[in-house]
Design an enzyme around this catalytic site. Structure first.
Site, PDB file in Angstrom:
ATOM      1  N   GLU A  45       0.857  -1.194   0.000  1.00 20.16           N
ATOM      2  CA  GLU A  45       0.000   0.000   0.000  1.00 20.16           C
ATOM      3  C   GLU A  45       0.888   1.238   0.000  1.00 20.16           C
ATOM      4  OE1 GLU A  45      -2.780   0.444   3.281  1.00 20.16           O
ATOM      5  OE2 GLU A  45      -3.849   1.994   2.167  1.00 20.16           O
ATOM      6  N   CYS A 235      -6.574   0.896   2.764  1.00 24.58           N
ATOM      7  CA  CYS A 235      -7.570   1.974   2.772  1.00 24.58           C
ATOM      8  C   CYS A 235      -7.485   2.880   1.554  1.00 24.58           C
ATOM      9  CB  CYS A 235      -7.423   2.806   4.030  1.00 24.58           C
ATOM     10  SG  CYS A 235      -7.953   1.923   5.499  1.00 24.58           S
ATOM     11  N   ASN A 366     -12.264  -3.268   0.720  1.00 18.86           N
ATOM     12  CA  ASN A 366     -11.178  -3.514   1.684  1.00 18.86           C
ATOM     13  C   ASN A 366     -11.796  -3.787   3.043  1.00 18.86           C
ATOM     14  OD1 ASN A 366      -8.489  -3.554   2.747  1.00 18.86           O
ATOM     15  ND2 ASN A 366      -8.813  -1.477   3.479  1.00 18.86           N
ATOM     16  N   GLU A 367     -11.690  -2.861   3.957  1.00 21.87           N
ATOM     17  CA  GLU A 367     -12.282  -3.089   5.287  1.00 21.87           C
ATOM     18  C   GLU A 367     -13.684  -2.498   5.296  1.00 21.87           C
ATOM     19  OE1 GLU A 367      -9.506  -1.498   8.132  1.00 21.87           O
ATOM     20  OE2 GLU A 367      -8.362  -3.358   8.150  1.00 21.87           O
TER      21      GLU A 367
HETATM   22  O1  AHR Z   1      -2.191  -1.563   6.749  1.00 20.44           O
HETATM   23  C1  AHR Z   1      -2.625  -0.296   7.124  1.00 20.44           C
HETATM   24  C2  AHR Z   1      -4.135  -0.160   7.056  1.00 20.44           C
HETATM   25  O2  AHR Z   1      -4.720  -1.003   7.992  1.00 20.44           O
HETATM   26  C3  AHR Z   1      -4.774  -0.557   5.778  1.00 20.44           C
HETATM   27  O3  AHR Z   1      -4.769   0.448   4.844  1.00 20.44           O
HETATM   28  C4  AHR Z   1      -6.172  -0.872   6.180  1.00 20.44           C
HETATM   29  O4  AHR Z   1      -6.769  -1.835   5.371  1.00 20.44           O
HETATM   30  C5  AHR Z   1      -6.035  -1.292   7.623  1.00 20.44           C
HETATM   31  O5  AHR Z   1      -6.896  -0.581   8.431  1.00 20.44           O
END
Ligand code: AHR
Length: 647
Positions: A45, A235, A366-367
């Site tokens: 990321e 994220c 994602n989340e």
């Molecule tokens: O890994 C850091 C963050 O942690 C990621 O962007 C997210 O998916 C999680 O909350």
């Protein structure tokens, strides 16, 4: 006195000799299940300056002057303005106009890089700029490398002529090593020059590619032997709001014309804000696929499901307006796998890769959580299955390892028929030790698990990448491997962090502008990645899997092509452990040789630093006794044993 000391010694020796021997049994004859060759991989990321300022080797910040404040990263001097009439690039329209009216000695601008520009003495750097001049006579630019003492020790001249944009290039050999150098561009003749996309790359990128990657960081990824490469987040795929979600189509095609995006990590933490953190998308989807190929890892892109970060703006695309999002997913599959004659396959081919990238998996969301997520995921699943029936689709179990969101989403993922479910756990070391059996009783009939983001967070030490965190991850991962029929993929997160510009810790690899450091956690990942094996073997102690009894954790695998048994063994105790391992079912075979690769440290707080990596794997031979192994396992250690069976 002497007598007492002697008897104490005798007593302790007696106890030592009688220290309990743990007997473990490995059944070689009946492999239990196949291990996914892609099992251990990488999560990437653009957080902590992981892409711009990190893996992406561009050394100039705000090269296109598109940051909301056009001079962020730049120090202009003399008459320098930002313009956008008749731009060079329609999606990045801003450029600088530099006027040297003769009264000023010089006019130009410096770039500060990403917390400095890292230059190495004797190495070549490729400079490029798009420039034009309205003046009739040619103009001269002086391109300079300036060290952190302000000395411009290298200058190279470039000539600009004509009022049409042209790309000018120069190769600069740095006369010094400096982690905080600057690039200076000076208009040294009287007149006017427009400049855009001012860029500086090391010549020595990963595989010497143009628009390439920082070599040491890419090499560190390669050295993990990753099976899967998940990108580009995290994220950032959701965005702080829908407008700033990661849109892959903006990240392909000519690099100069990829529009800038805000990085959602620039103000996520108010106590740690990074107003100069943006995404140039110079490291985009084409480069991610190419890197996956270079690493020998399965590409795993993650796309927005039509929900922005639910912790932040929580914007929701109505189902009736979801089409463009779904189309992005379908087009991405065509970009990766379609023939060069298809619309998006042609974009890939034009960028230099006519052959497909052989994408097999895609993650949507994602989340995410709540009803809004499965409602949207369902639309994606239907559309993707209709067009690409063999594509594996990954859904999310939300941001937590358990709890309401998790408990709601798992049955929903089953109902929707997701192939894998992405679980995230950023938990304390105790949790990791205690959860080595997490998957032993998971439903074998449901979707498989992608342990997509995990890291052990040792809060009392400020979440250091220390040995305690690393060993707890090693212990937990024995449970991933033992349950390889359920857990098909696992990726630690996050991956990279710039020591001067990080938002989140712990992270797998830390770097500054010249150096990088592999954490103990990195080496745990590497020891798994290098030794996945092909089949899980039963390993038991007193008839049970070894999931923390007497602080021991273990798993066994067969590596069918080499005929080796691979044991992974963690001793989390402060005491050494005597272990006998019996190998059943060898028939006429014997164990003929073996090595142990191990990490060991008695200090839970021990860390690696940029100056020195003290916690690194070491290798030693193992004494073999044909059908068994007697070990004195060091305290606080993780060992990977590769044991060769006779043919
Ligand atoms: O890994 C850091 C963050 O942690 C990621 O962007 C997210 O998916 C999680 O909350």
């Amino acid at each position: 006195m002497k007598k007492i000391t002697t008897s104490l010694l005798v007593l302790s020796l007696t106890f030592g000799m009688q220290a309990q021997q743990h007997i473990m049994t490995v059944d070689v004859a009946k492999p239990i299940t196949k291990i996914n060759p892609a099992m251990y991989g990488i999560f990437f990321e653009d957080i902590n300056f992981g892409a711009d300022g990190g893996l992406y080797a561009e050394l100039v910040k705000n090269r296109s002057f598109e940051f909301p404040q056009s001079f962020v990263g730049w120090v202009p001097f003399g008459n320098v303005t930002v313009n956008e009439e008749n731009p060079c690039f329609d999606r990045n329209p801003h450029y600088v106009r530099v006027v040297n009216d003769g009264r000023l000695l010089r006019a130009g601008l410096d770039n500060e890089g990403f917390r400095g520009i890292g230059l190495k003495q004797g190495e070549d750097y490729h400079f490029s700029v798009y420039a034009r001049t309205p003046d009739t006579k040619p103009m001269k630019l002086s391109i300079e490398l300036v060290n952190s003492n302000g000395q411009n020790l290298l200058k190279k001249e470039l000539e600009v002529s004509g009022n049409n944009w042209q790309k000018l290039t120069a190769t600069l050999k740095s006369p010094f090593t400096d982690a905080h150098a600057r690039l200076r561009v000076v208009l040294s003749t009287k007149g006017t020059v427009d400049m855009d996309h001012i860029s500086l790359f090391p010549a020595n990128t990963w595989k010497q590619r143009e628009n390439g990657l920082r070599k040491d960081l890419a090499q560190a990824l390669y050295d993990l032997n990753p099976g899967v490469f998940r990108f580009p987040g995290g994220c950032i795929i959701e965005g702080n709001n829908l407008a700033t979600r990661y849109q892959w189509k903006n990240s392909v095609g000519p690099v100069e014309n990829r529009p800038l995006n805000e990085n959602r990590w620039n103000y996520t933490f108010t106590h740690k804000a990074f107003p100069d953190y943006f995404q140039t998308l110079g490291l985009g989807y084409y480069e991610y696929f190419l890197l996956s190929e270079d690493l020998g890892a399965e590409p795993l892109p993650v796309l927005s499901c039509g929900l922005s970060c639910q912790y932040e703006s929580n914007e929701i695309v109505p189902i009736a307006e979801l089409d463009p999002y779904v189309q992005d997913a379908l087009d991405l599959i065509e970009f990766a796998n379609g023939p060069a004659t298809s619309k998006w396959g042609k974009v890939r081919a034009d960028m230099g890769h006519p052959a497909p990238f052989n994408l097999k998996m895609i993650a949507i969301g994602n989340e995410q959580w709540g009803e809004v997520y499965p409602e949207r995921l369902e639309v994606f699943i239907k559309a993707i299955r209709a067009k690409y029936p063999t594509m594996q689709i990954i859904g999310s179990a939300g941001p937590n390892a358990d709890g309401d969101k998790f408990d709601y989403l798992w049955p929903e993922m089953k109902r929707l028929g997701a192939d894998l479910v992405d679980e995230h756990y950023y938990m304390a070391p105790d949790w990791f030790f205690a959860n080595a059996a997490r998957y032993d009783n998971y439903d074998r009939k449901g979707p498989k698990v992608f342990a997509g983001e995990y890291a052990s967070h040792d809060h009392p030490t400020g979440k250091a990448n220390n040995f305690l965190a690393a060993l707890s991850e090693a212990a937990f991962m024995t449970g991933l491997e033992r349950n390889a029929d359920v857990v098909r993929l696992a990726t630690y997160a996050p991956l990279f962090a710039h020591v001067d510009a990080w938002q989140w810790n712990p992270d797998l690899i830390w770097f500054d502008n010249l150096r990088m450091m592999r954490t103990p956690n990195y080496y745990v990942q590497q020891m798994y990645g290098m030794n996945p094996g092909t089949d899980v073997l039963s390993l038991k102690m007193n008839g049970k899997p070894v999931t923390g009894q007497d602080s021991l954790y273990a798993t066994a695998a067969l590596d069918a092509p080499t005929g080796e048994i691979i044991l992974k063994l963690v001793n989390a105790s402060a005491q050494p452990a005597k272990i006998k391992i019996d190998f059943n079912g060898l028939k006429k075979q014997q164990i003929v040789s073996g090595t142990c690769t191990y990490l060991q440290n008695c200090d839970w707080k021990a860390i690696n630093t940029l100056d020195q990596e003290t916690i690194v794997p070491r290798v030693r031979p193992v004494d073999i006794n044909a059908t068994s192994l007697e070990l004195e396992v060091q305290p606080r250690s993780f060992g990977v044993y590769r044991l060769q069976m006779s043919k």
